[in-house]
Design a protein around this motif. Structure first.
Motif, PDB file in Angstrom:
ATOM      1  N   GLY A 155      10.526  -2.034   2.476  1.00  0.00           N
ATOM      2  CA  GLY A 155      10.119  -1.673   3.813  1.00  0.00           C
ATOM      3  C   GLY A 155       8.494  -2.032   3.853  1.00  0.00           C
ATOM      4  N   VAL A 156       7.787  -1.266   4.824  1.00  0.00           N
ATOM      5  CA  VAL A 156       6.222  -1.523   5.283  1.00  0.00           C
ATOM      6  C   VAL A 156       5.675  -0.835   3.754  1.00  0.00           C
ATOM      7  CG1 VAL A 156       4.716  -1.237   6.741  1.00  0.00           C
ATOM      8  CG2 VAL A 156       6.947  -1.630   7.391  1.00  0.00           C
ATOM      9  N   VAL A 157       4.666  -1.932   3.585  1.00  0.00           N
ATOM     10  CA  VAL A 157       3.700  -1.317   2.645  1.00  0.00           C
ATOM     11  C   VAL A 157       2.211  -1.965   3.050  1.00  0.00           C
ATOM     12  CG1 VAL A 157       5.222  -1.278   0.702  1.00  0.00           C
ATOM     13  CG2 VAL A 157       3.986  -3.333   1.057  1.00  0.00           C
ATOM     14  N   ASP A 165      -7.189  -1.002   5.061  1.00  0.00           N
ATOM     15  CA  ASP A 165      -6.145  -0.087   5.015  1.00  0.00           C
ATOM     16  C   ASP A 165      -5.202  -0.364   6.516  1.00  0.00           C
ATOM     17  OD1 ASP A 165      -7.043   1.338   3.220  1.00  0.00           O
ATOM     18  OD2 ASP A 165      -8.434   2.423   4.447  1.00  0.00           O
ATOM     19  N   GLY A 166      -5.551  -1.087   7.345  1.00  0.00           N
ATOM     20  CA  GLY A 166      -4.754  -1.493   8.571  1.00  0.00           C
ATOM     21  C   GLY A 166      -3.796  -2.487   8.173  1.00  0.00           C
ATOM     22  N   PHE A 167      -3.955  -3.402   7.168  1.00  0.00           N
ATOM     23  CA  PHE A 167      -3.133  -4.562   6.784  1.00  0.00           C
ATOM     24  C   PHE A 167      -1.836  -3.976   6.194  1.00  0.00           C
ATOM     25  CE2 PHE A 167      -1.764  -7.733   3.953  1.00  0.00           C
ATOM     26  CZ  PHE A 167      -1.318  -8.858   4.874  1.00  0.00           C
ATOM     27  N   SER A 168      -0.654  -4.308   6.822  1.00  0.00           N
ATOM     28  CA  SER A 168       0.683  -4.135   6.473  1.00  0.00           C
ATOM     29  C   SER A 168       1.670  -5.141   6.134  1.00  0.00           C
ATOM     30  CB  SER A 168       1.327  -2.644   7.280  1.00  0.00           C
ATOM     31  OG  SER A 168       1.519  -3.239   8.472  1.00  0.00           O
ATOM     32  N   ILE A 169       2.469  -5.021   5.430  1.00  0.00           N
ATOM     33  CA  ILE A 169       3.433  -5.879   5.355  1.00  0.00           C
ATOM     34  C   ILE A 169       4.742  -5.281   4.872  1.00  0.00           C
ATOM     35  CG2 ILE A 169       2.960  -6.463   3.117  1.00  0.00           C
ATOM     36  CD1 ILE A 169       3.818  -9.402   3.425  1.00  0.00           C
ATOM     37  N   ASN A 170       6.079  -5.911   5.516  1.00  0.00           N
ATOM     38  CA  ASN A 170       7.297  -5.512   5.219  1.00  0.00           C
ATOM     39  C   ASN A 170       7.793  -6.225   4.022  1.00  0.00           C
ATOM     40  OD1 ASN A 170      10.067  -4.629   4.893  1.00  0.00           O
ATOM     41  ND2 ASN A 170      10.273  -4.541   7.221  1.00  0.00           N
ATOM     42  N   THR A 171       8.134  -5.488   2.908  1.00  0.00           N
ATOM     43  CA  THR A 171       8.287  -6.310   1.509  1.00  0.00           C
ATOM     44  C   THR A 171       9.828  -6.780   1.731  1.00  0.00           C
ATOM     45  OG1 THR A 171       8.896  -4.337   0.651  1.00  0.00           O
ATOM     46  CG2 THR A 171       6.784  -5.071   0.129  1.00  0.00           C
ATOM     47  N   ALA A 172      10.519  -6.405   2.852  1.00  0.00           N
ATOM     48  CA  ALA A 172      11.933  -7.220   2.879  1.00  0.00           C
ATOM     49  C   ALA A 172      11.909  -8.509   3.123  1.00  0.00           C
ATOM     50  CB  ALA A 172      12.654  -6.349   3.992  1.00  0.00           C
ATOM     51  N   ALA A 241      16.604  -5.362  -6.199  1.00  0.00           N
ATOM     52  CA  ALA A 241      15.164  -5.011  -6.766  1.00  0.00           C
ATOM     53  C   ALA A 241      14.790  -6.067  -7.730  1.00  0.00           C
ATOM     54  CB  ALA A 241      14.958  -3.817  -7.397  1.00  0.00           C
ATOM     55  N   CYS A 242      15.598  -6.829  -8.606  1.00  0.00           N
ATOM     56  CA  CYS A 242      15.382  -7.516  -9.603  1.00  0.00           C
ATOM     57  C   CYS A 242      15.189  -8.984  -9.033  1.00  0.00           C
ATOM     58  CB  CYS A 242      16.326  -7.667 -10.727  1.00  0.00           C
ATOM     59  SG  CYS A 242      16.363  -5.864 -11.657  1.00  0.00           S
ATOM     60  N   LEU A 243      15.674  -9.336  -7.765  1.00  0.00           N
ATOM     61  CA  LEU A 243      15.732 -10.677  -7.249  1.00  0.00           C
ATOM     62  C   LEU A 243      14.313 -11.445  -7.270  1.00  0.00           C
ATOM     63  CD1 LEU A 243      18.336 -10.680  -4.341  1.00  0.00           C
ATOM     64  CD2 LEU A 243      18.667 -11.644  -6.885  1.00  0.00           C
ATOM     65  N   PRO A 244      13.218 -10.832  -6.776  1.00  0.00           N
ATOM     66  CA  PRO A 244      11.947 -11.439  -6.674  1.00  0.00           C
ATOM     67  C   PRO A 244      11.447 -11.901  -8.063  1.00  0.00           C
ATOM     68  CG  PRO A 244      11.828  -9.602  -5.157  1.00  0.00           C
ATOM     69  CD  PRO A 244      13.341  -9.318  -6.092  1.00  0.00           C
TER      70      PRO A 244
END
Length: 264
Positions: A155-157, A165-172, A241-244
């Protein structure tokens, strides 16, 4: 050097003198003259001439007493060689109209090396159909992986806490970018023939594995959504979760093998 011959009380006949004259001819290596015979055997000119003629008239025989014919040039009695009839060369119908190559100084025609025909057309296929086909596939694959990532805890991190702090990214998004991009990269390395054999074998199996994993991920997402499941089972979460990490390891291994020499 001549040997003295004791004269006989009786005149010797031609037949009696012939063996002695023959021995004299053998010593001299040639038929002696009339005067030589007269001096050697103390006989008159008529008898010396008669003995010499008798010696000349004797047939010459080989050591095995076989008749070899008259002593003269052997090619004079050789039979003429049969005439060689040239064999006509029948050329294929396609080549009949082409002129034959001229013979060089050694009598052989010059050797010409014709370029071998190309086994295939060197023109490449157009790439725009691939882009057109990839657009809808990209949309479906991207949405499937992002949705599956949401069901498995992606999800978003905020990757830069305290810095931005305002920079976020969706790890999906790491799932479609990592798995599918690596599959295309390994597929290119496998089919291009630009890498050593070990790298090509690794690229082949890793590309097939990545495509299968991508297909299974899409199936898992649609089955979970169709069943109304909001959270994926633990074993699916573990695999996703192991794919990356797995994709990173395969990409590093393929890049390393591609840099090795072709002798590997």
């Amino acid at each position: 050097m001549t040997t003295a011959t004791v004269p006989s009380a009786y005149p010797r006949a031609v037949g009696d003198l012939l063996p002695a004259v023959r021995e004299l001819a053998d010593r001299l290596g040639e038929i002696p003259s009339r005067n030589a015979i007269m001096r050697e055997f103390k006989i008159g000119a008529p008898k010396a001439q008669a003995v010499r003629l008798a010696l000349v008239a004797e047939p010459i025989t080989t050591p095995d007493d076989t008749d070899t014919g008259p002593v003269s040039d052997p090619w004079e009695y050789a039979e003429p060689a049969p005439a060689i009839t040239p064999v006509p060369v029948i050329l294929p119908a396609v080549k009949a109209a082409e002129p034959l190559p001229q013979a060089e100084g050694d009598g052989h025609p010059p050797v010409t090396v014709e370029p071998s025909p190309l086994p295939f057309n060197r023109r490449t296929l157009a790439t725009w159909p691939v882009v057109l086909i990839a657009l809808p596939a990209f949309v479906a694959i991207w949405s499937g992986w992002v949705g599956l990532g949401g069901l498995t805890g992606f999800g978003v991190v905020h990757p830069l806490p305290g810095i931005a702090d305002g920079f976020s990214i969706n790890t999906a998004i790491t799932l479609p970018v990592g798995v599918e991009v690596y599959a295309a990269y390994a597929l290119r390395a496998w089919l291009s023939g630009l890498v050593p054999p070990r790298a090509r074998r690794f690229a082949k199996w890793s590309a097939i594995g990545s495509l299968l994993v991508g297909a299974l991920g899409q199936v898992a997402y649609h089955l979970l959504v169709a069943a109304g499941i909001q959270s994926a089972p633990w074993w699916i979460t573990t695999l996703v979760a192991c794919l990356p990490v797995a994709v990173l390891g395969m990409a590093a291994a393929l890049a390393h093998l591609s840099g090795e020499g072709s002798e590997q």
